[in-house]
Design a protein around this motif. Structure first.
Motif, PDB file in Angstrom:
ATOM      1  N   ILE A 123       6.299  10.098   7.691  1.00 23.60           N
ATOM      2  CA  ILE A 123       6.542  11.299   8.528  1.00 23.60           C
ATOM      3  C   ILE A 123       7.650  11.094   9.436  1.00 23.60           C
ATOM      4  O   ILE A 123       8.086  11.793  10.036  1.00 23.60           O
ATOM      5  CB  ILE A 123       5.232  11.967   9.069  1.00 23.60           C
ATOM      6  N   ARG A 124       8.113   9.956   9.643  1.00 22.02           N
ATOM      7  CA  ARG A 124       9.329   9.573  10.780  1.00 22.02           C
ATOM      8  C   ARG A 124      10.615   9.992   9.979  1.00 22.02           C
ATOM      9  O   ARG A 124      10.816  10.028   8.940  1.00 22.02           O
ATOM     10  CB  ARG A 124       9.214   7.919  10.909  1.00 22.02           C
ATOM     11  N   ASP A 125      11.104  10.646  10.995  1.00 21.69           N
ATOM     12  CA  ASP A 125      12.486  10.959  10.755  1.00 21.69           C
ATOM     13  C   ASP A 125      13.539  10.323  10.134  1.00 21.69           C
ATOM     14  O   ASP A 125      14.058  10.533   9.143  1.00 21.69           O
ATOM     15  CB  ASP A 125      13.296  11.862  11.941  1.00 21.69           C
ATOM     16  N   ASN A 126      13.327   9.029  10.252  1.00 20.27           N
ATOM     17  CA  ASN A 126      14.445   8.088   9.654  1.00 20.27           C
ATOM     18  C   ASN A 126      14.064   7.477   8.578  1.00 20.27           C
ATOM     19  O   ASN A 126      14.866   6.473   8.112  1.00 20.27           O
ATOM     20  CB  ASN A 126      14.718   7.145  10.897  1.00 20.27           C
ATOM     21  N   ILE A 127      12.685   7.680   8.245  1.00 19.49           N
ATOM     22  CA  ILE A 127      12.550   6.768   6.745  1.00 19.49           C
ATOM     23  C   ILE A 127      12.831   7.408   5.602  1.00 19.49           C
ATOM     24  O   ILE A 127      13.218   6.754   4.897  1.00 19.49           O
ATOM     25  CB  ILE A 127      11.086   6.621   6.984  1.00 19.49           C
ATOM     26  N   HIS A 128      12.746   8.935   5.569  1.00 22.35           N
ATOM     27  CA  HIS A 128      13.178   9.687   4.317  1.00 22.35           C
ATOM     28  C   HIS A 128      12.533   8.799   2.919  1.00 22.35           C
ATOM     29  O   HIS A 128      13.102   8.914   2.070  1.00 22.35           O
ATOM     30  CB  HIS A 128      14.678   9.594   4.204  1.00 22.35           C
ATOM     31  N   ALA A 129      11.176   8.934   2.802  1.00 24.66           N
ATOM     32  CA  ALA A 129      10.528   8.580   1.867  1.00 24.66           C
ATOM     33  C   ALA A 129       8.987   9.052   1.607  1.00 24.66           C
ATOM     34  O   ALA A 129       8.560   9.534   2.818  1.00 24.66           O
ATOM     35  CB  ALA A 129      10.401   6.981   1.616  1.00 24.66           C
ATOM     36  N   THR A 130       8.287   9.031   0.661  1.00 23.89           N
ATOM     37  CA  THR A 130       6.892   9.545   0.457  1.00 23.89           C
ATOM     38  C   THR A 130       6.107   8.365   0.890  1.00 23.89           C
ATOM     39  O   THR A 130       6.490   7.117   1.097  1.00 23.89           O
ATOM     40  CB  THR A 130       6.930   9.929  -0.822  1.00 23.89           C
ATOM     41  N   GLU A 131       5.033   8.578   0.971  1.00 23.41           N
ATOM     42  CA  GLU A 131       3.833   7.628   1.492  1.00 23.41           C
ATOM     43  C   GLU A 131       3.909   6.817   0.304  1.00 23.41           C
ATOM     44  O   GLU A 131       3.634   5.650   0.829  1.00 23.41           O
ATOM     45  CB  GLU A 131       2.605   8.400   1.631  1.00 23.41           C
ATOM     46  N   ALA A 132       3.829   7.224  -1.005  1.00 27.34           N
ATOM     47  CA  ALA A 132       3.765   6.180  -1.933  1.00 27.34           C
ATOM     48  C   ALA A 132       4.892   5.073  -2.103  1.00 27.34           C
ATOM     49  O   ALA A 132       4.748   4.088  -2.323  1.00 27.34           O
ATOM     50  CB  ALA A 132       3.847   6.747  -3.315  1.00 27.34           C
ATOM     51  N   GLN A 133       5.992   5.506  -1.779  1.00 22.49           N
ATOM     52  CA  GLN A 133       7.508   4.863  -1.578  1.00 22.49           C
ATOM     53  C   GLN A 133       7.226   3.930  -0.464  1.00 22.49           C
ATOM     54  O   GLN A 133       7.408   2.750  -0.853  1.00 22.49           O
ATOM     55  CB  GLN A 133       8.501   5.805  -1.688  1.00 22.49           C
ATOM     56  N   VAL A 134       6.816   4.257   0.572  1.00 20.74           N
ATOM     57  CA  VAL A 134       6.667   3.558   1.640  1.00 20.74           C
ATOM     58  C   VAL A 134       5.627   2.294   1.498  1.00 20.74           C
ATOM     59  O   VAL A 134       5.876   1.187   1.757  1.00 20.74           O
ATOM     60  CB  VAL A 134       6.224   4.223   3.058  1.00 20.74           C
ATOM     61  N   GLN A 135       4.459   2.698   0.877  1.00 20.26           N
ATOM     62  CA  GLN A 135       3.774   1.703   0.386  1.00 20.26           C
ATOM     63  C   GLN A 135       4.003   0.895  -0.422  1.00 20.26           C
ATOM     64  O   GLN A 135       3.571  -0.404  -0.205  1.00 20.26           O
ATOM     65  CB  GLN A 135       2.271   2.361  -0.051  1.00 20.26           C
ATOM     66  N   ASP A 136       4.612   1.072  -1.613  1.00 22.00           N
ATOM     67  CA  ASP A 136       5.276   0.002  -2.475  1.00 22.00           C
ATOM     68  C   ASP A 136       6.292  -0.931  -1.938  1.00 22.00           C
ATOM     69  O   ASP A 136       6.315  -1.975  -2.128  1.00 22.00           O
ATOM     70  CB  ASP A 136       6.083   1.048  -3.520  1.00 22.00           C
ATOM     71  N   ARG A 137       7.248  -0.196  -0.783  1.00 25.11           N
ATOM     72  CA  ARG A 137       8.100  -1.140  -0.140  1.00 25.11           C
ATOM     73  C   ARG A 137       7.276  -2.047   0.813  1.00 25.11           C
ATOM     74  O   ARG A 137       7.680  -3.411   1.074  1.00 25.11           O
ATOM     75  CB  ARG A 137       9.158  -0.302   0.442  1.00 25.11           C
ATOM     76  N   CYS A 138       6.244  -1.637   1.357  1.00 23.69           N
ATOM     77  CA  CYS A 138       5.279  -2.579   2.226  1.00 23.69           C
ATOM     78  C   CYS A 138       4.623  -3.668   1.512  1.00 23.69           C
ATOM     79  O   CYS A 138       4.895  -4.808   1.849  1.00 23.69           O
ATOM     80  CB  CYS A 138       4.393  -1.817   2.907  1.00 23.69           C
ATOM     81  N   ARG A 139       4.314  -3.319   0.097  1.00 19.97           N
ATOM     82  CA  ARG A 139       3.754  -4.316  -0.602  1.00 19.97           C
ATOM     83  C   ARG A 139       4.892  -5.557  -1.054  1.00 19.97           C
ATOM     84  O   ARG A 139       4.569  -6.728  -0.673  1.00 19.97           O
ATOM     85  CB  ARG A 139       3.422  -3.854  -2.096  1.00 19.97           C
ATOM     86  N   VAL A 140       6.199  -5.009  -1.139  1.00 17.39           N
ATOM     87  CA  VAL A 140       7.298  -5.901  -1.620  1.00 17.39           C
ATOM     88  C   VAL A 140       7.540  -6.709  -0.265  1.00 17.39           C
ATOM     89  O   VAL A 140       7.869  -8.108  -0.361  1.00 17.39           O
ATOM     90  CB  VAL A 140       8.658  -5.197  -2.008  1.00 17.39           C
ATOM     91  N   LEU A 141       7.603  -6.127   0.599  1.00 16.51           N
ATOM     92  CA  LEU A 141       7.892  -6.714   2.224  1.00 16.51           C
ATOM     93  C   LEU A 141       6.697  -7.792   2.654  1.00 16.51           C
ATOM     94  O   LEU A 141       7.106  -8.876   2.989  1.00 16.51           O
ATOM     95  CB  LEU A 141       8.142  -5.833   3.319  1.00 16.51           C
TER      96      LEU A 141
END
Length: 97
Positions: free
Chosen positions: A34-52
């Motif tokens: 929900i942050r203005d500068n992220i521009h992604a869905t919750e699922a997309q953020v979760q996937d990227r967090c797994r990669v990170l």
């Protein structure tokens, strides 16, 4: 200005996630989405967090991977002190499920 040494596998969202975690220390994919500068869905953020996390730049604080925090390596990356291209290539998020 800090020059970060990014890897070929990284996406621009990765830096936004890491920067958010540096500011807020602990967060969830839902909070970051929900942050203005992220521009992604919750699922997309979760996937990227797994990669990170697989690249040791963030760590999950719970088994269900709800809460995530920045690691020392993540902080060093943001400060331009390490080159993540030299780290092992992280797995695809679907391979980690």
């Amino acid at each position: 200005m800090t020059i970060r040494k990014t890897a070929r596998w990284q996406r621009s969202i990765d830096d936004r996630i890491l920067e958010h975690l540096r500011d807020d220390s602990v967060s969830t994919a839902k909070q970051m989405a929900i942050r203005d500068n992220i521009h992604a869905t919750e699922a997309q953020v979760q996937d990227r967090c797994r990669v990170l996390a697989d690249a040791d730049l963030v760590a999950f604080l719970t088994e269900d991977q709800d809460f995530v925090e920045l690691t020392t390596e993540g902080e060093q990356y943001l400060d331009g002190e390490i080159d993540v291209e030299l780290y092992p290539y992280p797995r695809h998020p679907k391979a980690m499920e």
